[in-house]
Design an enzyme around this catalytic site. Structure first.
Site, PDB file in Angstrom:
ATOM      1  CG  HIS A  70      86.047 -64.934  61.788  1.00  0.00           C
ATOM      2  ND1 HIS A  70      86.096 -64.954  63.157  1.00  0.00           N
ATOM      3  CD2 HIS A  70      85.524 -66.129  61.406  1.00  0.00           C
ATOM      4  CE1 HIS A  70      85.629 -66.113  63.600  1.00  0.00           C
ATOM      5  NE2 HIS A  70      85.274 -66.830  62.556  1.00  0.00           N
ATOM      6  CD  GLU A  73      81.868 -66.474  58.945  1.00  0.00           C
ATOM      7  OE1 GLU A  73      81.403 -67.482  59.538  1.00  0.00           O
ATOM      8  OE2 GLU A  73      83.066 -66.377  58.605  1.00  0.00           O
ATOM      9  CG  HIS A  74      81.024 -65.227  64.385  1.00  0.00           C
ATOM     10  ND1 HIS A  74      80.952 -66.045  65.494  1.00  0.00           N
ATOM     11  CD2 HIS A  74      81.990 -65.755  63.607  1.00  0.00           C
ATOM     12  CE1 HIS A  74      81.853 -67.010  65.392  1.00  0.00           C
ATOM     13  NE2 HIS A  74      82.500 -66.860  64.248  1.00  0.00           N
ATOM     14  CD  GLU A 150      85.618 -69.428  65.386  1.00  0.00           C
ATOM     15  OE1 GLU A 150      86.013 -69.707  64.234  1.00  0.00           O
ATOM     16  OE2 GLU A 150      84.682 -68.633  65.612  1.00  0.00           O
TER      17      GLU A 150
END
Length: 445
Positions: A70, A73-74, A150
């Site tokens: 993840h 991905e950022h 987040e």
């Protein structure tokens, strides 16, 4: 309905060109570097959805590095040799398009929605970051703080998300599906630029990716552009997705979370189940029917019994997620009505499950459910976003394009005996975790 259909279909790469009849009528080719390309033509609007799917997700992360897939991905939205940091999405927006990405346990996907005229632009941009991503501490460390925030806002500050995370950790003793996709906070905080680059160089290669394009476009238009932009990228090393195995489960587990922010208590239970990839015969299709019969809507058994007749639950549902490379999941959820306790709701649900396993389901229930689900597949064709999402989830979790196109026929072939058999196999207490969410310790366990 789209969410239901997205959970239903799965698919894998095919070498050579194939045209299939059925749900989406996809065309597929594979470039010499291993990149599979799938095109579904939908002239409903002069737009296209362009998606690149990588066969890598949270379950492929090195031990102790949860959240890395993840996190990368950022970081893919940072710069390359030709695109300045932060400019990727701005370029898409200036050309009238939108873009985003998402990560799961088994895949990571990047997508853009643009006009027909923007197809070459997004191919150029996406192929560029497949091979030319540049990462330094200057970009990576601030983005790590973004991911930590987040996690704080979406999980640490949400009792429901905390319960789900705890249930998943209890559901899997050994398999990496027990780790949250976003990662554990203490491990996210240690992720480095080197970690991200090593992960990128290992998994982000054309032979580990699938390009899926849907909309007002044909394979004859896509192929030369794909060969121009993706074709020159060198094949990466062969990836064997070997994960640790889950041991046999011998006891049911329970997780109870109490939080003063909880306004209404809820019951949740998840069973491990065969995924479409690991199921035998038509087990996966029978599980989809079982979920619909039990809690798929107002006509379902649990809704009619607990919500309408007994009025012990304000809402109730059942679901099946076959979109997993290794282990699928079958779930139940309910909220008690008024002063009804979680214990009472759970007892009534268990009674209904026992009745179904002992007495089975009626052929007319199976037929009605199958017809309802297949009718939903028709609506999925109308959206240019549905096809690449359904196909991408399928291809990255071990199925074939033939499986996707044959799905309506297979669902319609499920019998009442099939449904009873999977209920007896899957709805077993030792393979489950029951999660209870409540405001205070007002009920005795």
């Amino acid at each position: 309905m789209l969410r239901v259909i997205l959970l239903i279909f799965l698919v894998i790469a095919s070498s050579g060109r194939t045209t299939l009849g059925g749900v989406f009528n996809p065309e597929t080719i594979t470039l010499p570097n291993g990149l599979q390309i799938v095109v579904t033509t939908n002239p409903a609007a002069p737009a296209i959805v362009h998606m690149v799917w990588y066969r890598v997700g949270a379950a492929d992360e090195p031990s102790g590095s949860s959240g890395l897939a993840h996190f990368l991905e950022h970081l893919m939205f940072k710069g390359t040799k030709s695109i300045a940091p932060g400019q990727f999405s701005k370029i898409i927006a200036r050309n009238g398009g939108t873009d985003n990405a998402f990560t799961s346990q088994d895949f990571t996907a990047y997508f853009q929605k643009v006009s027909r005229e923007g197809l070459e632009l997004v191919m150029k941009l996406e192929s560029d970051r497949m091979k030319n991503l540049i990462l330094t501490d200057r970009e990576v460390l601030p983005e790590r703080d973004v991911v930590l925030e987040e996690r704080s806002s979406r999980t640490d500050n949400s009792p429901q998300a905390q319960l789900y995370e705890a249930v998943q950790a209890a559901l899997y003793f050994n398999h990496p599906y027990r780790n949250p996709v976003i990662g554990w906070k203490h491990e996210i905080s240690t992720l480095s630029t080197t970690d991200a680059l090593n992960f990128y160089r290992k998994f982000y290669a054309p032979n580990n990716a699938i390009l899926i394009i849907s909309g007002d476009v044909s394979m004859s238009e896509v192929r030369p552009l794909a060969e121009k932009y993706y074709g020159p990228i060198a094949r990466g090393p062969k990836i064997d997705r070997v994960r640790v195995k889950e041991p046999t489960h011998r006891a049911a587990r329970r997780v109870v979370l109490e939080d003063k922010r909880v306004g209404q208590s809820s019951f949740n239970r998840i069973y491990t189940a065969p995924s479409y990839k690991t199921a035998s015969g038509n087990e996966g299709y029978a599980l989809q029917i079982l979920a619909d019969i039990l809690g798929g809507g107002p006509r379902s058994r649990l809704h009619r019994k607990l919500v309408v007749t007994k009025k012990t639950a304000s809402s109730i549902g059942a679901w099946y997620n076959p979109s997993a490379l290794d282990i699928g999941e079958f779930g139940l959820s309910a909220r008690p009505r008024g002063e009804i306790t979680l214990r009472q709701v759970e007892e009534e649900i268990d009674a209904e499950l026992l009745d179904l396993k002992e007495n089975g389901v009626k052929p007319e229930e199976v037929r009605r459910s199958a017809e309802s689900l297949t009718a939903g597949a028709v609506y999925a064709r109308d959206s240019i976003a549905a096809a690449p999402n359904i196909i991408g989830r399928a291809l990255t979790t071990g199925q074939t394009l033939e499986d996707i196109e044959a799905w309506p026929e297979r669902i319609l072939s499920v019998t009442d005996a099939d449904v009873r058999a999977v209920a007896e196999k899957v709805l077993v207490a030792r393979n489950s975790v029951t999660g209870l969410l409540r405001a205070m310790a007002t009920e005795v366990e």
